[in-house]
Design a protein around this motif. Structure first.
Motif, short mmCIF file in Angstrom:
data_model
loop_
_atom_site.label_atom_id
_atom_site.label_comp_id
_atom_site.label_asym_id
_atom_site.label_seq_id
_atom_site.Cartn_x
_atom_site.Cartn_y
_atom_site.Cartn_z
N LEU A 178 0.86 -1.19 0.00
CA LEU A 178 0.00 0.00 0.00
C LEU A 178 0.89 1.23 0.00
O LEU A 178 1.80 1.35 0.83
N VAL A 179 0.61 2.17 -0.92
CA VAL A 179 1.45 3.36 -1.07
C VAL A 179 0.61 4.63 -0.97
O VAL A 179 -0.43 4.78 -1.64
N ASP A 180 1.08 5.56 -0.15
CA ASP A 180 0.52 6.91 -0.04
C ASP A 180 1.35 7.82 -0.94
O ASP A 180 2.53 8.04 -0.70
N SER A 181 0.71 8.33 -2.02
CA SER A 181 1.41 9.24 -2.93
C SER A 181 0.67 10.58 -3.03
O SER A 181 0.65 11.21 -4.07
N VAL A 182 0.08 11.00 -1.91
CA VAL A 182 -0.69 12.25 -1.89
C VAL A 182 0.18 13.44 -2.29
O VAL A 182 -0.23 14.29 -3.08
N ALA A 183 1.40 13.49 -1.78
CA ALA A 183 2.26 14.66 -2.01
C ALA A 183 3.31 14.39 -3.08
O ALA A 183 4.39 14.99 -3.04
N ALA A 184 3.01 13.51 -4.03
CA ALA A 184 4.00 13.23 -5.07
C ALA A 184 3.37 12.90 -6.42
O ALA A 184 3.88 13.31 -7.45
N CYS A 185 2.27 12.16 -6.42
CA CYS A 185 1.72 11.64 -7.68
C CYS A 185 1.39 12.76 -8.66
O CYS A 185 0.76 13.75 -8.31
N GLY A 186 1.85 12.59 -9.89
CA GLY A 186 1.68 13.59 -10.93
C GLY A 186 2.90 14.46 -11.11
O GLY A 186 3.13 15.01 -12.18
N GLY A 187 3.70 14.56 -10.05
CA GLY A 187 4.91 15.38 -10.10
C GLY A 187 6.18 14.56 -10.23
O GLY A 187 7.25 15.12 -10.48
N ALA A 199 -2.22 -1.21 -3.72
CA ALA A 199 -3.19 -0.15 -3.45
C ALA A 199 -2.44 1.18 -3.41
O ALA A 199 -1.37 1.27 -2.79
N LEU A 200 -2.99 2.16 -4.09
CA LEU A 200 -2.33 3.45 -4.24
C LEU A 200 -3.39 4.54 -4.14
O LEU A 200 -4.48 4.41 -4.69
N TYR A 201 -3.06 5.60 -3.42
CA TYR A 201 -3.99 6.73 -3.37
C TYR A 201 -3.23 8.05 -3.40
O TYR A 201 -2.03 8.12 -3.11
N THR A 202 -3.95 9.09 -3.80
CA THR A 202 -3.39 10.44 -3.81
C THR A 202 -4.49 11.42 -3.43
O THR A 202 -5.61 11.01 -3.07
N GLY A 203 -4.19 12.71 -3.48
CA GLY A 203 -5.17 13.73 -3.15
C GLY A 203 -5.43 14.63 -4.34
O GLY A 203 -4.66 14.65 -5.31
#
Length: 389
Positions: A178-187, A199-203
């Motif tokens: 499970l990975v939290d990529s709230v402050a990274a995904c897209g960048g 499982a992966l999530y972002t904001g």
């Protein structure tokens, strides 16, 4: 007749909307097209036109995650809601969660797991450092967890956790990743399927530059199967992926009412995803890297020290810089806000009062904004009596 209390006087006055440049770790400023989408007329949450917009959002999430997972949705709520969705669906009594803690978000996930009565094991690195492949494998061997949690972009410590190969390693030990990529995904680069992330999530409010309140999340087939084979029911109706997957059209069945989606917020994230799609992921990754390097070079020229020593471990989206001895960190941020209306954030968790955190994300990721925040910080430091030797 019972008397009623008078209406609050504040509601008879207009709201105060100063324009600020949000250069903290989030939220980011929204582009006009996103703000405009947020003001569009409401549709019903089960209207076919709105369901089509949901499908477009789902396709956009698959693009930014680089996944073909069927169970790909937007959770109604901020990144915390997505974090709790993953926690509640993928873990049940009898499971063991291994949580990598190198900042605030690992601590937060461990707290969520503990509240469920699930066995929590932890591995630690100081804020500003990442976990090595060998450390992860050693912990997997020792604890034999059901699930490993890692923070991809740790906004409190400004690190970027390497993920390539970790999913394969987890599966070797029969463990979900499970990975939290709230402050990274897209960048930064993200390849959910290729990297075997379960499982992966972002904001929505970071690189997507949309209002908070809709959080993309995706489950692999392996993660989906874990949910389907649960012995106990998911403890939250609101965050039950079985229901969310149906409402988002992920299970091939007729869509059923689950909850009233935050309709305007879905419009907005649709435009945030469209903006990123038009720019292209590779271009976005390149621009974030360039602006982060420009910022970090500028900070060092001012005489400041970056928290993360290893350049390859730095998160381009959020940079943490140490507060010099004797400097009132808050006086500097207040100067930046008062003089330039620029937000520079303080530290979080163990780093409160010890670092400033500067976000360069999405719509705000421009050389002009980097120059602005450097000027505000430099002047604020001088006002506080600091000068580099």
């Amino acid at each position: 007749m019972t008397s009623i209390s008078p209406p609050p006087e504040c509601l008879f006055k207009p709201m105060n909307f100063p324009h600020k440049v949000l250069m903290g770790p989030g939220p980011s400023n929204c582009p006009p097209r996103v703000l405009g989408a947020n003001a569009l007329p409401l549709l019903g949450h089960m209207h076919p036109e709105f369901l089509l917009i949901m499908d477009e959002v789902k396709a956009g999430i698959k693009y930014i995650f680089q996944t073909n997972n069927e169970w790909t949705v937007c959770v109604s709520g901020s990144g915390h809601a997505a974090m709790e969705t993953a926690c509640l669906n993928l873990l049940e009594p009898g499971d063991t969660a291994l949580v990598g803690i190198n900042g605030f978000w690992g601590e937060r996930f461990a707290d969520m797991v503990d509240r469920q009565g699930i066995d929590v094991k932890t591995m630690y690195r100081p804020m500003g450092e990442v976990f090595t492949f060998d450390e992860i494998e050693e912990a997997l061997k020792k604890h034999k967890p059901t699930l490993l949690f890692l923070t991809h972009g740790e906004s409190s410590g400004s690190t970027l956790q390497p993920l390539e190969g970790v999913g394969t390693l987890c599966h070797k030990y029969n463990c979900l990743l499970l990975v939290d990529s709230v402050a990274a995904c897209g960048g930064v680069p993200m390849f959910m399927d290729k990297w075997e992330i379960d499982a992966l999530y972002t904001g929505s409010q970071k690189v997507l530059s949309s209002p908070p309140g809709a959080s993309p999340i995706s489950f692999s087939d392996r993660a989906k199967e874990k949910v389907k084979k649960r012995v106990t029911r998911v403890r939250s109706f609101n965050f039950d992926m079985n229901h969310l997957a149906n409402y988002w059209g992920c299970d091939g069945d007729v869509r059923r009412y689950h909850h009233t989606s935050p309709i305007s917020t879905i419009y907005a994230i649709r435009e945030g995803l469209a903006r990123l799609a038009e720019q292209g992921l590779e271009e976005s990754w390149k621009v974030h890297k360039q602006c982060a390097e420009l910022l970090q070079e500028g900070l060092e020229k001012i005489g400041l020290e970056l928290l993360v020593k290893n350049k390859s471990s730095r998160n381009p989206c959020v940079t943490a810089v140490k507060v010099p001895d004797g400097v009132d960190w808050k006086a500097v941020t207040e100067y930046a806000m008062k003089t330039y209306r620029v937000e520079i954030s303080g530290g979080l968790g163990a780093l409160v009062g010890k670092v400033w955190r500067i976000g360069v994300m999405g719509y705000n990721c421009t050389p002009d904004n980097v120059s602005l925040v450097l000027r505000a910080l430099d002047e604020g430091l001088k006002t506080a009596g600091y000068s580099k030797l």
